[in-house]
Every structure is written in structure tokens, then in C-alpha cells.
Design an enzyme around this catalytic site. Structure first.
Site, PDB file in Angstrom:
ATOM      1  N   SER A 148       0.834  -1.190   0.000  1.00 26.06           N
ATOM      2  CA  SER A 148       0.000   0.000   0.000  1.00 26.06           C
ATOM      3  C   SER A 148       0.880   1.256   0.000  1.00 26.06           C
ATOM      4  O   SER A 148       1.746   1.399  -0.863  1.00 26.06           O
ATOM      5  CB  SER A 148      -0.944  -0.040   1.217  1.00 26.06           C
ATOM      6  OG  SER A 148      -1.933   0.947   1.144  1.00 26.06           O
ATOM      7  N   ARG A 218     -12.074   6.116  10.231  1.00 25.93           N
ATOM      8  CA  ARG A 218     -11.668   4.711  10.210  1.00 25.93           C
ATOM      9  C   ARG A 218     -12.734   3.837   9.558  1.00 25.93           C
ATOM     10  O   ARG A 218     -12.415   2.909   8.804  1.00 25.93           O
ATOM     11  CB  ARG A 218     -11.398   4.220  11.638  1.00 25.93           C
ATOM     12  CG  ARG A 218     -10.959   2.763  11.715  1.00 25.93           C
ATOM     13  CD  ARG A 218      -9.724   2.513  10.888  1.00 25.93           C
ATOM     14  NE  ARG A 218      -9.200   1.173  11.079  1.00 25.93           N
ATOM     15  CZ  ARG A 218      -8.226   0.640  10.368  1.00 25.93           C
ATOM     16  NH1 ARG A 218      -7.665   1.343   9.395  1.00 25.93           N
ATOM     17  NH2 ARG A 218      -7.794  -0.587  10.605  1.00 25.93           N
ATOM     18  N   ASP A 324      -8.779  -6.303  -4.888  1.00 24.91           N
ATOM     19  CA  ASP A 324      -8.356  -5.025  -4.312  1.00 24.91           C
ATOM     20  C   ASP A 324      -8.823  -3.916  -5.241  1.00 24.91           C
ATOM     21  O   ASP A 324      -8.206  -3.639  -6.262  1.00 24.91           O
ATOM     22  CB  ASP A 324      -6.831  -5.005  -4.159  1.00 24.91           C
ATOM     23  CG  ASP A 324      -6.315  -3.735  -3.509  1.00 24.91           C
ATOM     24  OD1 ASP A 324      -7.132  -2.821  -3.245  1.00 24.91           O
ATOM     25  OD2 ASP A 324      -5.100  -3.663  -3.244  1.00 24.91           O
ATOM     26  N   HIS A 357      -8.074  -5.164  -0.389  1.00 24.12           N
ATOM     27  CA  HIS A 357      -6.771  -4.546  -0.129  1.00 24.12           C
ATOM     28  C   HIS A 357      -6.063  -5.173   1.064  1.00 24.12           C
ATOM     29  O   HIS A 357      -4.833  -5.272   1.081  1.00 24.12           O
ATOM     30  CB  HIS A 357      -6.960  -3.042   0.086  1.00 24.12           C
ATOM     31  CG  HIS A 357      -5.685  -2.269   0.156  1.00 24.12           C
ATOM     32  ND1 HIS A 357      -4.749  -2.278  -0.846  1.00 24.12           N
ATOM     33  CD2 HIS A 357      -5.169  -1.462   1.142  1.00 24.12           C
ATOM     34  CE1 HIS A 357      -3.723  -1.511  -0.511  1.00 24.12           C
ATOM     35  NE2 HIS A 357      -3.954  -1.004   0.687  1.00 24.12           N
ATOM     36  N   ASP A 358      -6.816  -5.609   2.052  1.00 25.35           N
ATOM     37  CA  ASP A 358      -6.218  -6.215   3.243  1.00 25.35           C
ATOM     38  C   ASP A 358      -5.490  -7.523   2.960  1.00 25.35           C
ATOM     39  O   ASP A 358      -4.794  -8.042   3.841  1.00 25.35           O
ATOM     40  CB  ASP A 358      -7.293  -6.467   4.306  1.00 25.35           C
ATOM     41  CG  ASP A 358      -7.506  -5.265   5.219  1.00 25.35           C
ATOM     42  OD1 ASP A 358      -6.770  -4.273   5.067  1.00 25.35           O
ATOM     43  OD2 ASP A 358      -8.403  -5.320   6.070  1.00 25.35           O
TER      44      ASP A 358
END
Length: 386
Positions: A148, A218, A324, A357-358
Site C-alpha cells: 500500500s 476509520r 483489491d 486490499h487487506d
């Protein structure tokens, strides 16, 4: 279990920043794992993403729950084997995990920096990391690696210090942010700066924390890190247990509402937001999302990424993940094409993974195998004197 030992280094000399400002009398927090070899040729620098830190792997003495954020990747016998490599994690300036940031004292005023902490960029971070390596006597990196925002730093290392980097491992990253990504960052920032407890970034003096803004920021970010498939599989349209029980007992008594937490996904996002607001600094969030926004090495070359990478000499591994959507595979392929345009040595893996993405933080077997194999080749090349 690997025991991590936090370290810190102080720098008196000012660090010039791209903004024209400078940072002086600053500290960098870092951790090292493994042993530096006699030739100082086995160092791997890990660059952290938005809400991570220098604590990469292992746990702190007496704190069994303090596992590093990339512990599945780094350690003895792991893909990045600390029995072979000397691994360094550095907390970047402006962060809130030990290095000098908005919560620290400005030596020019004697007051907490707060909103006056200077704006920093990926390039500034790379220069700060290079100064730390200089102080440790390390002139060449076997590899620089990150996911990232960390991948942006790895790419920038290869551009800014081409003679110091032998390999760059860029995971789930991009050569710049899309307009959609910048938009997500801006909405998150607005949530923070419009929180009444923010006080224009000087909330420290008011003994407050803009937790409401941080929670929303968040929650927004977390949605973008997950894929639709994962959210549907994990939560679907499930109601919370208390809501289900009420409906089952007496559906006519069920009180429909627009404000209570009804669905499991709502409860999960609230939990993530609450947890984040307890440990992350609001000014740091504003700074680091701007670091993401500003990164664009091709900008100086009329948007031509191939020209921006013309001086790069490192070999590259790029990894992307099919689900992602925040840093989509096509963004990694842009970097691959620019490197191939310059006839550079580049490997690319596009991993079929459902976690969005994680995924770069998780244990997908194909992903882990790709990283392991690449670092095995680096180790073999070092042994052969390459």
C-alpha cells in the site's frame, strides 16, 4: 516467539522537506530483526502503511498480545527469514508511534506541534529513512519492501536512491492515487476537522480528542480495505442477535429505527472505529492521507511514468490482488509496463484472493509462496556474490 526491542535515534541536523519547511531535532523510532552480515549486504527495509508502525514482527517482552503487524511475513523460517536477512522497520516522521510527530514539542516554539507540524511526503520519508541507514553504517539494501503506502515508499526508494537498492518489492500499491481514492481520503479528513473536539488541530491544549471524527474516518477507510465478497460472506445482511431475538419474539413489537445499530456490519464498523480512535492521532491521520494524495513520481515528467523510472536500477517484484479495488491490479501493471519500457528486471504476480486490499496482510498460500521464493532467490544471489 521473536522478542522485539524498540529503538530510537535522535537527529539534530534539519531534514529539508519538499514543502520548503524543515524538521530539526527529531527522533525516529525503529526496530531491527536478525543479524547484519559482515559485508552489511543483507539488509531489508520494510516501509509501513497508513496506520502501521516500526513494530513489524514478534512481541515485546512480557506483552504476549503485542504481535507486530507483519508477523506472518517476517521472522525465523518465514517468507522474509530473519535467519538470513537483517530486517529494519522505521516509524516515519509525522506518525504517532514514537517518531517525532504532531504530538511532540516543536523546538522552535516550545509548544506541541499540533496542526503546525510540517506537511511531509513519501520522498521526505525516504530521505529520513536513508539518514537512519547512514547512521547505522548501511549503504546498500538487499531489498526495500512495503504494501500500500509502504509500496509507494519502496518505489520511491528505487527512484531516489537507485544505487542503494538491489531489489524493490511493491505490494498492493500504485504509482499515484486515483481521484476516487483522493475523494475517500478527503471525506475522512472532513469527518475529523469538523469534529467540535478538533479545535483546528490544537485539541491537545484543550485536553480533548476528536474521537467522533476519527471513528468515522476509520469506518470509511475500513470499507475500502475489504472486498464486497468478504463483507457479504462475513456479514451479509445479518441483524444483530439482540435485534433477531426481538423480531422472533414479537415482530409487531419490533421498533424500526434509523439511528440504532441494527446490522452486524454496522456493529463491526463501529467497533473498528472505536478501537482506532483510542490509539491514533487525528493530526497524524490528516498528514498521512495527504502523503498518499501527493505521491506522484511521474508528475515531474509530464505524467510519463516510464521517464520517471528511467534511472531505476533495482530488480522488482510487484504483487497485486484481484479483489483489491482501492489499489487495483491495473495500477501495479502500470508500474510493470514502465519498468519494461526501460528494460528493467521485473516479476509480477496477480493473486486471486477474496480479501480486497487487506489481502497483503494475510496468509494466502500463493502470495506467501511468491514472497518466499523471491527472497530465496535474493539470498542465493548474495551467497553467489551477486
Amino acid at each position: 516467539m521473536l522478542i522485539a526491542i524498540p529503538q530510537s535515534m535522535h537527529f539534530e541536523a534539519a531534514l529539508p522537506l519538499q514543502s520548503g519547511a524543515s524538521l530539526r531535532d527529531y527522533d525516529l523510532s525503529f526496530e531491527t530483526y536478525g543479524t547484519l552480515n559482515a559485508h552489511k549486504s543483507n539488509t531489508v527495509l520494510i516501509c509501513h502503511a497508513l496506520n502501521a508502525s516500526h513494530h513489524l514482527a514478534g512481541v515485546y517482552e512480557g506483552q504476549p498480545k503485542s504481535k507486530g503487524w507483519w508477523d506472518n511475513m517476517i521472522g525465523p523460517g518465514k517468507p522474509l527469514d530473519t535467519g538470513k536477512f537483517f530486517v529494519i522497520g522505521v516509524n516515519n516522521p509525522g506518525s504517532c508511534f514514537g517518531s517525532t510527530g504532531p504530538m511532540h514539542i516543536n523546538p522552535d516554539t516550545g509548544l506541541v506541534y499540533g496542526a503546525d507540524f510540517p506537511v511531509v511526503t513519501v520522498e521526505d520519508w525516504v530521505h529520513a529513512q536513508a539518514r537512519l541507514l547512514d547512521a547505522l553504517g548501511i549503504t546498500t539494501l538487499a531489498a526495500v519492501m512495503g504494501g500500500s503506502l509502504g509500496g509507494m515508499q519502496a518505489l520511491s526508494w528505487a527512484i531516489q536512491y537507485p544505487k542503494r537498492v538491489r531489489h524493490a518489492v511493491v505490494i498492493a500499491s500504485a504509482p499515484n492515487l486515483t481521484a476516487e481514492n483522493i475523494a475517500f481520503n478527503e471525506v475522512a479528513r472532513r469527518a475529523i476537522v469538523t469534529d467540535p473536539d478538533f479545535h483546528e488541530g490544537n485539541f491537545y491544549q484543550h485536553d480533548t480528542i476528536p474521537k467522533r471524527g476519527l471513528r468515522i474516518a476509520r469506518m470509511i477507510g475500513h470499507i475500502t480495505y475489504l472486498s464486497d465478497d468478504v463483507m457479504n460472506e462475513k456479514f451479509g445482511r445479518q441483524l444483530r442477535d439482540s435485534v433477531i431475538n426481538t423480531v422472533h419474539k414479537n415482530s409487531r413489537a419490533y421498533k424500526y429505527t434509523t439511528q440504532d445499530i441494527e446490522f452486524q456490519i454496522e456493529s463491526y464498523l463501529r467497533y473498528q472505529g472505536d478501537k482506532f480512535a483510542e490509539y491514533f492521532d487525528a493530526n497524524t491521520y490528516l498528514l498521512i492521507t495527504r502523503v498518499l494524495d501527493y505521491f506522484d513520481p511521474a508528475a515531474r515528467f509530464g505524467g510519463n511514468l516510464s521517464l520517471a523510472l528511467a534511472q531505476v536500477t533495482a530488480k522488482f517484484l510487484l504483487v497485486s490482488f484481484t479483489t483489491d479495488w482501492r489499489f487495483a491490479p491495473k495500477r501495479s501493471r502500470e508500474i510493470v509496463k514502465a519498468l519494461l519500457d526501460n528494460q528493467r528486471d521485473v516479476s509480477y504476480a496477480e493473486i486471486t484472493a477474496q480479501h480486497g486490499h487487506d489481502a497483503f496482510l494475510l496468509d494466502d498460500p500463493h502470495y506467501i509462496s511468491v514472497i518466499s521464493s523471491y527472497f530465496d532467490r535474493i539470498d542465493q544471489a548474495m551467497g553467489a556474490g551477486a
